[in-house]
Design a protein around this motif. Structure first.
Motif, PDB file in Angstrom:
ATOM      1  N   UNK A   1       0.832  -1.208   0.000  1.00 36.96           N
ATOM      2  CA  UNK A   1       0.000   0.000   0.000  1.00 36.96           C
ATOM      3  C   UNK A   1       0.871   1.264   0.000  1.00 36.96           C
ATOM      4  N   UNK A   2       1.919   1.256   0.831  1.00 32.19           N
ATOM      5  CA  UNK A   2       2.825   2.406   0.855  1.00 32.19           C
ATOM      6  C   UNK A   2       3.513   2.584  -0.495  1.00 32.19           C
ATOM      7  N   UNK A   3       3.894   1.459  -1.097  1.00 27.20           N
ATOM      8  CA  UNK A   3       4.521   1.537  -2.411  1.00 27.20           C
ATOM      9  C   UNK A   3       3.564   2.086  -3.455  1.00 27.20           C
ATOM     10  N   UNK A   4       2.298   1.662  -3.388  1.00 32.17           N
ATOM     11  CA  UNK A   4       1.304   2.143  -4.354  1.00 32.17           C
ATOM     12  C   UNK A   4       1.078   3.638  -4.206  1.00 32.17           C
ATOM     13  N   UNK A   5       1.053   4.127  -2.967  1.00 28.72           N
ATOM     14  CA  UNK A   5       0.895   5.578  -2.748  1.00 28.72           C
ATOM     15  C   UNK A   5       2.074   6.327  -3.370  1.00 28.72           C
ATOM     16  N   UNK A   6       3.269   5.773  -3.195  1.00 28.97           N
ATOM     17  CA  UNK A   6       4.448   6.395  -3.796  1.00 28.97           C
ATOM     18  C   UNK A   6       4.368   6.414  -5.313  1.00 28.97           C
ATOM     19  N   UNK A   7       3.884   5.321  -5.900  1.00 31.39           N
ATOM     20  CA  UNK A   7       3.744   5.263  -7.362  1.00 31.39           C
ATOM     21  C   UNK A   7       2.740   6.301  -7.852  1.00 31.39           C
ATOM     22  N   UNK A   8       1.613   6.444  -7.151  1.00 29.81           N
ATOM     23  CA  UNK A   8       0.599   7.424  -7.552  1.00 29.81           C
ATOM     24  C   UNK A   8       1.174   8.845  -7.459  1.00 29.81           C
ATOM     25  N   UNK A   9       1.890   9.132  -6.370  1.00 30.69           N
ATOM     26  CA  UNK A   9       2.477  10.473  -6.216  1.00 30.69           C
ATOM     27  C   UNK A   9       3.505  10.737  -7.315  1.00 30.69           C
ATOM     28  N   UNK A  10       4.315   9.736  -7.623  1.00 29.44           N
ATOM     29  CA  UNK A  10       5.315   9.886  -8.684  1.00 29.44           C
ATOM     30  C   UNK A  10       4.631  10.147 -10.027  1.00 29.44           C
TER      31      UNK A  10
ATOM     32  N   UNK B   1      10.837  17.795  -9.945  1.00 27.42           N
ATOM     33  CA  UNK B   1      11.671  16.626 -10.241  1.00 27.42           C
ATOM     34  C   UNK B   1      12.384  16.114  -8.990  1.00 27.42           C
ATOM     35  N   UNK B   2      12.845  17.051  -8.152  1.00 31.21           N
ATOM     36  CA  UNK B   2      13.516  16.634  -6.907  1.00 31.21           C
ATOM     37  C   UNK B   2      12.545  15.886  -6.007  1.00 31.21           C
ATOM     38  N   UNK B   3      11.323  16.404  -5.893  1.00 33.86           N
ATOM     39  CA  UNK B   3      10.317  15.723  -5.064  1.00 33.86           C
ATOM     40  C   UNK B   3      10.027  14.333  -5.630  1.00 33.86           C
ATOM     41  N   UNK B   4      10.015  14.201  -6.952  1.00 30.23           N
ATOM     42  CA  UNK B   4       9.798  12.884  -7.575  1.00 30.23           C
ATOM     43  C   UNK B   4      10.881  11.904  -7.144  1.00 30.23           C
ATOM     44  N   UNK B   5      12.127  12.376  -7.145  1.00 23.98           N
ATOM     45  CA  UNK B   5      13.236  11.505  -6.739  1.00 23.98           C
ATOM     46  C   UNK B   5      13.148  11.174  -5.246  1.00 23.98           C
ATOM     47  N   UNK B   6      12.718  12.144  -4.459  1.00 18.87           N
ATOM     48  CA  UNK B   6      12.571  11.890  -3.016  1.00 18.87           C
ATOM     49  C   UNK B   6      11.515  10.814  -2.777  1.00 18.87           C
ATOM     50  N   UNK B   7      10.449  10.866  -3.538  1.00 22.77           N
ATOM     51  CA  UNK B   7       9.404   9.841  -3.410  1.00 22.77           C
ATOM     52  C   UNK B   7       9.961   8.459  -3.739  1.00 22.77           C
ATOM     53  N   UNK B   8      10.764   8.382  -4.804  1.00 25.20           N
ATOM     54  CA  UNK B   8      11.375   7.090  -5.144  1.00 25.20           C
ATOM     55  C   UNK B   8      12.312   6.632  -4.047  1.00 25.20           C
ATOM     56  N   UNK B   9      13.026   7.574  -3.431  1.00 27.20           N
ATOM     57  CA  UNK B   9      13.938   7.212  -2.341  1.00 27.20           C
ATOM     58  C   UNK B   9      13.155   6.665  -1.140  1.00 27.20           C
ATOM     59  N   UNK B  10      12.025   7.324  -0.842  1.00 26.99           N
ATOM     60  CA  UNK B  10      11.193   6.838   0.267  1.00 26.99           C
ATOM     61  C   UNK B  10      10.659   5.444  -0.046  1.00 26.99           C
ATOM     62  N   UNK B  11      10.262   5.252  -1.292  1.00 28.44           N
ATOM     63  CA  UNK B  11       9.775   3.933  -1.713  1.00 28.44           C
ATOM     64  C   UNK B  11      10.863   2.882  -1.557  1.00 28.44           C
TER      65      UNK B  11
ATOM     66  N   UNK C   1       3.083  -3.347  -5.880  1.00 34.86           N
ATOM     67  CA  UNK C   1       2.954  -1.898  -5.651  1.00 34.86           C
ATOM     68  C   UNK C   1       2.676  -1.170  -6.956  1.00 34.86           C
ATOM     69  N   UNK C   2       3.414  -1.546  -8.010  1.00 35.55           N
ATOM     70  CA  UNK C   2       3.235  -0.896  -9.309  1.00 35.55           C
ATOM     71  C   UNK C   2       1.838  -1.160  -9.855  1.00 35.55           C
ATOM     72  N   UNK C   3       1.388  -2.409  -9.742  1.00 34.28           N
ATOM     73  CA  UNK C   3       0.063  -2.745 -10.276  1.00 34.28           C
ATOM     74  C   UNK C   3      -1.034  -1.978  -9.555  1.00 34.28           C
ATOM     75  N   UNK C   4      -0.941  -1.936  -8.219  1.00 34.24           N
ATOM     76  CA  UNK C   4      -1.960  -1.217  -7.455  1.00 34.24           C
ATOM     77  C   UNK C   4      -1.884   0.294  -7.734  1.00 34.24           C
ATOM     78  N   UNK C   5      -0.659   0.824  -7.801  1.00 34.01           N
ATOM     79  CA  UNK C   5      -0.492   2.254  -8.063  1.00 34.01           C
ATOM     80  C   UNK C   5      -1.012   2.649  -9.438  1.00 34.01           C
ATOM     81  N   UNK C   6      -0.674   1.867 -10.466  1.00 33.34           N
ATOM     82  CA  UNK C   6      -1.137   2.170 -11.830  1.00 33.34           C
ATOM     83  C   UNK C   6      -2.653   2.019 -11.927  1.00 33.34           C
ATOM     84  N   UNK C   7      -3.201   1.081 -11.162  1.00 29.53           N
ATOM     85  CA  UNK C   7      -4.654   0.890 -11.171  1.00 29.53           C
ATOM     86  C   UNK C   7      -5.382   2.085 -10.543  1.00 29.53           C
TER      87      UNK C   7
END
Length: 387
Positions: free
Chosen positions: A23-32, A259-269, A316-322
């Motif tokens: 779930x946390x990963x999916x939230x990160x994917x949606x934010x990204x 773009x920096x925030x995008x990278x930070x989200x990936x780092x958190x993920x 995570x990717x599947x749930x986020x993309x969905x």
């Protein structure tokens, strides 16, 4: 037990932790995906810029104006097939920032000639626009946003030209490709020019040129600028693509922050998935040591951990993309008008794919350290430590 069942059993060792991690990963994917959609929107004008269109503006800055008397001289430059102009108006419907949208004065007939391939206006509305000096031509999205229809009076508060300015909606345009959006408010040049003080009359923000041969655009641009080099108002003529990139460069600090925030989200993920895997490896120290004692090679143990990591990334990717299309489009419907008129359908399939691939890559990286930890612990120590 097969290798696949072994991976499946390890994944379900702690279902609650697995669910929260996914779930946390999916939230990160949606934010990204949302942040990448914002960046893609600003660069979308570059991809749709027309090769046969040039923009002539003041060489001093984008906010300086040029005299209208340049128009006939530019139209006589060899290679120029048509020319029009616009003036940035900066109007809003109220004092609220939420009611801000792109507004400009143009010459309706020449504007429709230069942009005729991408701006669609019913012929009857074009006739009405030509008859009314204060008639407004508005984009379809803007009309839907405020419920405007032909015949409605609209009063805007000018920022560049202070005061209340009343127009009548005479036409609603749609777009078919190109660099135009359907969120702008355009009106006739005469409506405002006749009411301006003498020192502000007959001045425009820029001229838009259509050239006969796109391969000669550079030569045409040089000819236009050379003509005004020694004038009080020298010009800079550039392709529509270059002009768009110049505008984007003014927002470079904002886009860099996004773009920096995008990278930070990936780092958190990465940290979330890595932490989950590290806890799983630590809890399975005895199991992994037992596998190695039974003849599992180091590479197979590493593969076991990485497959588990990729599985979490896939989920995570599947749930986020969905979830992304409904969440991102819903969010854009609320904040889009305050972010440059980002349309609700700005989300692209390529952005969804990028989000999924980013999640998989991050998951793979997150599994690297736990995998190394799993093979560095000596077998005897692993068995003894737990026992």
């Amino acid at each position: 037990m097969t290798f696949g069942r072994l991976v499946w059993r390890d994944l379900l060792r702690n279902p609650l932790r697995l669910s929260l991690t996914v779930l946390a990963g999916a939230v990160g994917v949606v934010a990204f995906i949302f942040l990448r959609t914002v960046v893609d929107f600003f660069y979308s004008g570059v991809a749709t810029a027309q090769a046969d269109r040039l923009l002539t503006r003041s060489k001093v800055s984008m906010t300086s104006t040029l005299p209208m008397s340049y128009l006939p001289r530019i139209s006589l430059v060899p290679g120029v097939s048509d020319v029009t102009f616009y003036g940035f108006f900066g109007g809003r419907q109220s004092e609220s920032q939420q009611d801000f949208f792109g507004s400009a004065f143009v010459d309706i007939p020449s504007f429709l000639r230069v942009f005729g391939e991408e701006v669609v206006v019913p012929p009857r509305q074009v006739d009405a626009l030509n008859r009314d000096p204060c008639g407004a031509l508005i984009g379809k999205n803007l009309a839907q946003r405020y419920g405007w229809k032909p015949g409605d009076p609209v009063t805007l508060k000018g920022t560049v030209y202070p005061g209340d300015w009343t127009f009548t909606v005479r036409g609603i345009y749609d777009v078919r490709g190109g660099s135009m959006d359907a969120d702008s408010f355009l009106f006739g040049f005469r409506c405002i020019n006749e009411k301006l003080p003498k020192d502000r009359k007959n001045r425009v923000s820029a001229f838009m040129l259509r050239v006969e041969d796109p391969s000669r655009s550079t030569a045409v641009a040089a000819a236009v600028d050379t003509m005004f080099t020694n004038s009080p108002y020298p010009t800079r003529t550039e392709s529509e693509r270059t002009a768009t990139l110049g505008f984007i460069s003014m927002l470079s600090s904002i886009l860099t922050a996004v773009n920096v925030v995008s990278l930070v989200i990936l780092l958190i993920l990465l940290l979330v998935i890595g932490n989950t895997l590290a806890m799983g490896v630590r809890e399975r120290t005895r199991d992994l040591a037992t596998l190695r004692a039974m003849g599992f090679k180091r590479g197979r143990v590493v593969t076991l951990v990485l497959v588990e990591s990729v599985a979490i990334g896939l989920l995570s990717a599947a749930l986020g993309v969905l979830l992304a299309p409904s969440l991102v489009n819903g969010f854009l419907s609320v904040v889009g008008p305050q972010m440059g008129g980002i349309p609700q359908d700005a989300l692209r399939e390529g952005t969804l794919l990028l989000g999924a691939l980013a999640a998989l890559l991050v998951a793979l990286l997150a599994g690297a350290i736990p995998a190394i930890q799993a093979i560095r612990l000596p077998v005897a120590e692993g068995l003894r430590k737990v026992a």
